[in-house]
Design a protein around this motif. Structure first.
Motif, short mmCIF file in Angstrom:
data_model
loop_
_atom_site.label_atom_id
_atom_site.label_comp_id
_atom_site.label_asym_id
_atom_site.label_seq_id
_atom_site.Cartn_x
_atom_site.Cartn_y
_atom_site.Cartn_z
N MET A 1 -2.35 -0.26 12.99
CA MET A 1 -1.26 0.00 12.41
C MET A 1 -2.04 -1.70 11.03
SD MET A 1 2.32 -0.32 11.32
CE MET A 1 2.62 -2.05 11.63
N GLU A 2 -2.53 -0.98 9.21
CA GLU A 2 -2.76 -2.05 8.46
C GLU A 2 -1.15 -2.37 7.78
OE1 GLU A 2 -4.97 -2.32 4.37
OE2 GLU A 2 -4.94 -0.69 5.39
N SER A 3 -0.94 -3.56 7.99
CA SER A 3 0.40 -4.42 7.02
C SER A 3 -0.59 -4.77 6.60
CB SER A 3 1.32 -5.65 8.30
OG SER A 3 1.46 -4.63 9.31
N ALA A 14 3.35 2.62 -5.43
CA ALA A 14 4.74 3.19 -4.23
C ALA A 14 3.74 3.68 -2.87
CB ALA A 14 5.20 4.36 -4.74
N PRO A 15 3.53 2.97 -2.15
CA PRO A 15 3.30 3.10 -0.90
C PRO A 15 3.84 3.84 -0.25
CG PRO A 15 4.49 1.54 0.16
CD PRO A 15 4.86 1.43 -1.90
N THR A 16 3.10 4.79 1.36
CA THR A 16 3.62 5.65 1.49
C THR A 16 4.73 4.82 2.65
OG1 THR A 16 1.22 6.48 1.71
CG2 THR A 16 2.83 7.23 3.99
N VAL A 17 4.42 4.44 3.51
CA VAL A 17 5.31 3.18 4.16
C VAL A 17 6.00 1.82 3.62
CG1 VAL A 17 6.08 2.55 6.75
CG2 VAL A 17 4.69 5.06 6.20
N CYS A 131 2.12 4.87 11.95
CA CYS A 131 1.77 4.94 11.14
C CYS A 131 0.87 4.07 10.79
CB CYS A 131 3.28 3.93 10.43
SG CYS A 131 4.72 4.63 9.82
N ASP A 132 -0.03 4.56 9.85
CA ASP A 132 -1.39 4.04 9.88
C ASP A 132 -1.73 2.26 8.91
OD1 ASP A 132 -2.83 6.10 11.81
OD2 ASP A 132 -2.80 7.25 9.56
N SER A 133 -0.37 2.85 7.69
CA SER A 133 -0.26 1.68 7.11
C SER A 133 1.24 1.13 6.50
CB SER A 133 -1.24 2.14 5.95
OG SER A 133 -1.46 1.41 4.64
N VAL A 134 1.29 0.35 6.61
CA VAL A 134 2.76 -0.20 6.29
C VAL A 134 2.25 -1.32 5.09
CG1 VAL A 134 5.39 -1.27 7.39
CG2 VAL A 134 3.53 0.63 8.88
N THR A 135 3.49 -1.19 4.33
CA THR A 135 3.92 -2.04 2.81
C THR A 135 5.14 -2.30 3.36
OG1 THR A 135 2.04 -1.42 1.38
CG2 THR A 135 4.48 -2.46 0.17
N PHE A 136 4.49 -4.08 3.51
CA PHE A 136 5.78 -4.78 4.14
C PHE A 136 6.48 -6.22 2.87
CE2 PHE A 136 5.17 -4.56 8.35
CZ PHE A 136 5.94 -4.13 8.77
N ILE A 155 8.43 -7.63 13.16
CA ILE A 155 8.28 -6.06 12.84
C ILE A 155 6.60 -5.82 13.21
CG2 ILE A 155 9.04 -4.46 12.26
CD1 ILE A 155 11.62 -6.16 10.63
N ALA A 156 5.33 -6.53 11.78
CA ALA A 156 4.52 -5.99 12.02
C ALA A 156 3.42 -5.75 13.09
CB ALA A 156 4.01 -6.14 10.74
#
Length: 238
Positions: A1-3, A14-17, A131-136, A155-156
């Motif tokens: 997962m890319e964070s 807008a990010p996906t997640v 999720c492949d990519s998450v924006t915190f 969390i990441a």
């Protein structure tokens, strides 16, 4: 997962997640609201919108940052909210950072709002969704609030490394500027237990998902299996 870890002002699309983090205190308060029985939490764009929603729905409970104010029923303090019976009610929340961050990513496919109290449940949602990519979104101090960054990083890490220890992340949060300001009474609308409550790891067995409902950003609890915590709203030993 890319964070990715970004402040609100760094969001260019807008990010996906998105995982929107506000430890002290918006999303700790939101979690306590659900623990005390709230059905949903409406994230208001402004104090005026919060008051307008309250005027149209007198049975809704409105809360804000800072000291008590006319028209508002509560302040953004977990220590003060934890004794309030919110069974079946709708809460309108407007805060300086947390609600702003959630509204900034309202077009994302998945928006989770988080603090340490729902960290493992949040990580479990990310694992389950693969999720492949998450924006915190680090909401405090223009993206530099260490309590929010520490929680986001935890969390990441927890999403991909189940054995990650929270101790260092909690230590950082406990030494943050926000924690000091709450403990020293710099901020208003504060209970003496607020910092400790914000640092209760995995206090609740649910994640919190925000979605657009009739043009309003609405936060609801999302039950997650495998997370073990005390029963709803039960105080821990002190």
């Amino acid at each position: 997962m890319e964070s990715r870890f970004l402040g609100i002002g760094e969001l260019v699309e807008a990010p996906t997640v998105a995982v929107v983090v506000d430890v002290m205190r918006a999303f700790t308060v939101a979690a306590w609201g659900f623990a005390r029985g709230a059905e949903k939490i409406v994230l208001a764009e402004s104090l005026d919108e919060a008051l307008s929603l309250k005027a149209r729905h007198p049975d809704w409970l409105a809360l804000k940052d800072g000291p008590p104010a006319p028209g508002f029923d509560a302040v953004n303090s977990p220590g003060l909210l934890r004794s309030t019976d919110l069974g079946g009610r709708t809460v309108v929340q407007k805060t300086t950072a947390g609600t702003v961050g959630a509204l900034a990513v309202k077009e994302a496919s998945l928006v989770l709002c988080a603090g340490f109290v729902v960290a493992e449940a949040t990580a479990e949602v990310l694992r389950t969704r693969e999720c492949d990519s998450v924006t915190f979104v680090v909401t405090g101090e223009e993206g530099h609030a260490d309590e929010d960054l520490a929680c986001a990083q935890y969390i990441a890490r927890r999403t991909t490394e189940a054995g990650t220890d929270a101790a260092e992340f909690l230590r950082r949060a406990g030494k943050s500027r926000a924690a000091a300001e709450l403990a020293e009474g710099v901020r208003q609308g504060v209970h003496p237990d607020d910092v400790a409550l914000c640092l209760e790891l995995d206090r609740f067995p649910f994640a919190m998902v925000a979605t657009l409902e009739d043009s309003l950003m609405v936060l609801r609890p999302h039950a997650v299996g495998g997370v073990t915590t005390p029963p709803r709203g039960t105080p821990r030993g002190r």
